[in-house]
Design a protein around this motif. Structure first.
Motif, PDB file in Angstrom:
ATOM      1  N   PRO A  49       3.681   6.520 -10.706  1.00  0.00           N
ATOM      2  CA  PRO A  49       4.344   7.765 -10.310  1.00  0.00           C
ATOM      3  C   PRO A  49       4.368   8.005  -8.805  1.00  0.00           C
ATOM      4  O   PRO A  49       5.299   8.638  -8.304  1.00  0.00           O
ATOM      5  CB  PRO A  49       3.516   8.842 -11.023  1.00  0.00           C
ATOM      6  CG  PRO A  49       2.881   8.143 -12.174  1.00  0.00           C
ATOM      7  CD  PRO A  49       2.608   6.761 -11.686  1.00  0.00           C
ATOM      8  N   THR A  50       3.386   7.514  -8.077  1.00  0.00           N
ATOM      9  CA  THR A  50       3.350   7.738  -6.632  1.00  0.00           C
ATOM     10  C   THR A  50       4.011   6.612  -5.845  1.00  0.00           C
ATOM     11  O   THR A  50       4.186   6.722  -4.630  1.00  0.00           O
ATOM     12  CB  THR A  50       1.906   7.905  -6.135  1.00  0.00           C
ATOM     13  OG1 THR A  50       1.205   6.658  -6.297  1.00  0.00           O
ATOM     14  CG2 THR A  50       1.184   9.005  -6.900  1.00  0.00           C
ATOM     15  N   GLY A  51       4.357   5.520  -6.516  1.00  0.00           N
ATOM     16  CA  GLY A  51       4.933   4.381  -5.811  1.00  0.00           C
ATOM     17  C   GLY A  51       3.952   3.681  -4.898  1.00  0.00           C
ATOM     18  O   GLY A  51       4.366   2.881  -4.045  1.00  0.00           O
ATOM     19  N   ALA A  52       2.664   3.940  -5.044  1.00  0.00           N
ATOM     20  CA  ALA A  52       1.671   3.424  -4.108  1.00  0.00           C
ATOM     21  C   ALA A  52       1.498   1.910  -4.246  1.00  0.00           C
ATOM     22  O   ALA A  52       1.704   1.325  -5.309  1.00  0.00           O
ATOM     23  CB  ALA A  52       0.329   4.113  -4.340  1.00  0.00           C
ATOM     24  N   ARG A  53       1.082   1.300  -3.153  1.00  0.00           N
ATOM     25  CA  ARG A  53       0.812  -0.139  -3.159  1.00  0.00           C
ATOM     26  C   ARG A  53      -0.279  -0.490  -4.173  1.00  0.00           C
ATOM     27  O   ARG A  53      -1.302   0.186  -4.257  1.00  0.00           O
ATOM     28  CB  ARG A  53       0.331  -0.575  -1.785  1.00  0.00           C
ATOM     29  CG  ARG A  53       1.397  -0.819  -0.763  1.00  0.00           C
ATOM     30  CD  ARG A  53       0.757  -1.474   0.448  1.00  0.00           C
ATOM     31  NE  ARG A  53       1.713  -1.743   1.491  1.00  0.00           N
ATOM     32  CZ  ARG A  53       1.413  -2.443   2.585  1.00  0.00           C
ATOM     33  NH1 ARG A  53       0.185  -2.930   2.734  1.00  0.00           N
ATOM     34  NH2 ARG A  53       2.316  -2.651   3.510  1.00  0.00           N
ATOM     35  N   GLY A  54      -0.040  -1.526  -4.933  1.00  0.00           N
ATOM     36  CA  GLY A  54      -1.051  -2.047  -5.842  1.00  0.00           C
ATOM     37  C   GLY A  54      -1.494  -1.086  -6.915  1.00  0.00           C
ATOM     38  O   GLY A  54      -2.591  -1.236  -7.461  1.00  0.00           O
ATOM     39  N   ALA A  55      -0.644  -0.103  -7.253  1.00  0.00           N
ATOM     40  CA  ALA A  55      -1.057   0.920  -8.225  1.00  0.00           C
ATOM     41  C   ALA A  55      -0.168   0.944  -9.461  1.00  0.00           C
ATOM     42  O   ALA A  55      -0.276   1.850 -10.282  1.00  0.00           O
ATOM     43  CB  ALA A  55      -1.042   2.304  -7.563  1.00  0.00           C
ATOM     44  N   GLY A  56       0.686  -0.042  -9.634  1.00  0.00           N
ATOM     45  CA  GLY A  56       1.605  -0.024 -10.755  1.00  0.00           C
ATOM     46  C   GLY A  56       1.037  -0.654 -12.015  1.00  0.00           C
ATOM     47  O   GLY A  56       0.232  -1.585 -11.956  1.00  0.00           O
TER      48      GLY A  56
END
Length: 397
Positions: A49-56
């Motif tokens: 949901p946040t599009g953060a690096r390495g968080a998918g």
């Protein structure tokens, strides 16, 4: 400095050869094989949901544990958000199981640029993605598409300088249990002073007023580019039966125009590049995905990509409500004995035994797309959901 997409540049249009290079699907104007230094890609979705690096893909051990999000009735959900960075929203895709009129008009999508307090984009989700009337249809255009009538795609480039927020608000009165979506964007894009902000605004008049043109875009001040519109028309069959509705001309009032516009078209179907009536079709920059003569409903679009409409001070865009009385549609009008008023100044009754253009009032709704030199505009909030969904049962969905 990175090159800017020609759609949202305030300066003159880039050469047509460059437009041909980027093709029908808007993307960065650089060549496909050029690297953009400092620019990174993000996907916001239920899985990240946040599009953060390495968080998918964290849920369920990374085995497709969160492909959807839920938005209960009366609640909202942030679909994508960035702060403290520049970037460009490049693609939005979504789908959900209930695609009836109540949901298509009851879900509202809002977009905010650079910390603005009011949204630059505010529209019912179905209308925003290219077709109005609370209906779906299979179509493809350069900016929007619905490949099989079950999904929604937007490919309009949307730049921001310091942040963005995209929000879905569920005003349908029904729970949305499953929303699949992707917001694909880049961060780190360097936008020069000529880059403009993307805006979209929805409005409706359930019955337009005789001899008063429907406003696709009410007058706004600023510098920018009118990108185009999709319009939905539901004919007042109780008054006009099956008479032709589309003689009205699109008019664009530019940079101080008041009584007369600088740009004037020749008819509704002419504006979208067809002629002698309006059937169902979908081209890259113009089309009518819905042409339903049984329900007497039409949904059509026109996008000014190769034929830009720039404004330096202000702009207003309208379409007239003018019909045509022809032999095949005359009998019910004559039998009803209602007067029709000849197209033109004053209220002059037509001779119903003769063909001709006449003033009329039907149900018009529209989503207008434009770029502006500021992240907010003075346009009012969109109408409440009850007004958005009223009368849509004619679609048969």
């Amino acid at each position: 400095m990175t090159r800017h997409h020609p759609l949202f540049r305030a300066s003159r249009l880039l050469p047509l050869a460059l437009l041909a290079m980027v093709g029908a699907r808007p993307a960065a104007a650089q060549s496909l094989f050029e690297m953009q230094e400092g620019v990174e890609t993000r996907w916001a979705s239920g899985e990240n949901p946040t599009g953060a690096r390495g968080a998918g893909g964290q849920a369920n051990g990374g085995r497709k544990g969160s492909p959807t999000v839920a938005i209960p009735a009366g609640e909202s959900r942030v679909l994508a958000q960035e702060t403290g960075t520049s970037g460009t929203v490049r693609r939005i895709w979504m789908t959900f199981p209930d695609r009836g009129p109540q949901m298509l008009r009851g879900l509202r999508i809002d977009m905010y640029w650079d910390g603005a307090s009011t949204p630059a984009v505010s529209a019912p989700v179905g209308d925003f993605f290219g077709i109005g009337l609370g209906r779906t249809a299979t179509f493809q255009s350069a900016l929007f598409s619905n490949p099989e009538g079950r999904s929604f795609n937007a490919l309009v480039p949307m730049p921001f300088r310091t942040g963005m927020r995209i929000v879905m608000v569920n005003e349908s009165g029904r729970n949305l249990d499953e929303l699949f979506y992707d917001v694909d964007y880049t961060v780190g894009d360097r936008h020069g002073p000529s880059a403009l902000y993307f805006h979209a605004h929805w409005r409706r008049e359930r019955q337009t007023t005789l001899q008063r043109d429907y406003e696709i875009l009410p007058r706004i001040a600023g510098r920018g580019r009118y990108l185009g519109t999709n319009i939905g028309v539901t004919v007042d069959t109780a008054t006009y039966y099956n008479t032709w509705w589309g003689e009205g001309e699109v008019k664009v009032y530019l940079d101080g125009d008041r009584d007369l516009p600088t740009l004037a078209g020749t008819g509704a179907e002419d504006y979208i590049g067809t002629a002698w009536g309006q059937g169902q079709f979908a081209d890259l920059y113009q089309g009518s995905p819905i042409a339903d003569e049984k329900a007497m409903q039409w949904a059509f679009y026109r996008y000014h990509v190769h034929d830009p409409v720039f404004f330096q001070r202000d702009i207003r865009v309208t379409i007239q409500q003018i019909g045509y009385l022809a032999p095949h549609s005359r009998e019910p009008i004559v039998r009803a004995g209602r007067p029709l008023y000849r197209a033109g100044p004053g209220r002059v009754e037509m001779d119903l035994s003769k063909d001709g253009k006449f003033e009329r009032a039907d149900d018009y709704s529209s989503t207008v797309y434009f770029y502006l030199d500021r992240p907010e505009s003075p346009l009012p909030p969109i109408a409440p959901v009850a007004e958005r969904v009223a009368g849509l049962e004619r679609s048969g969905q």
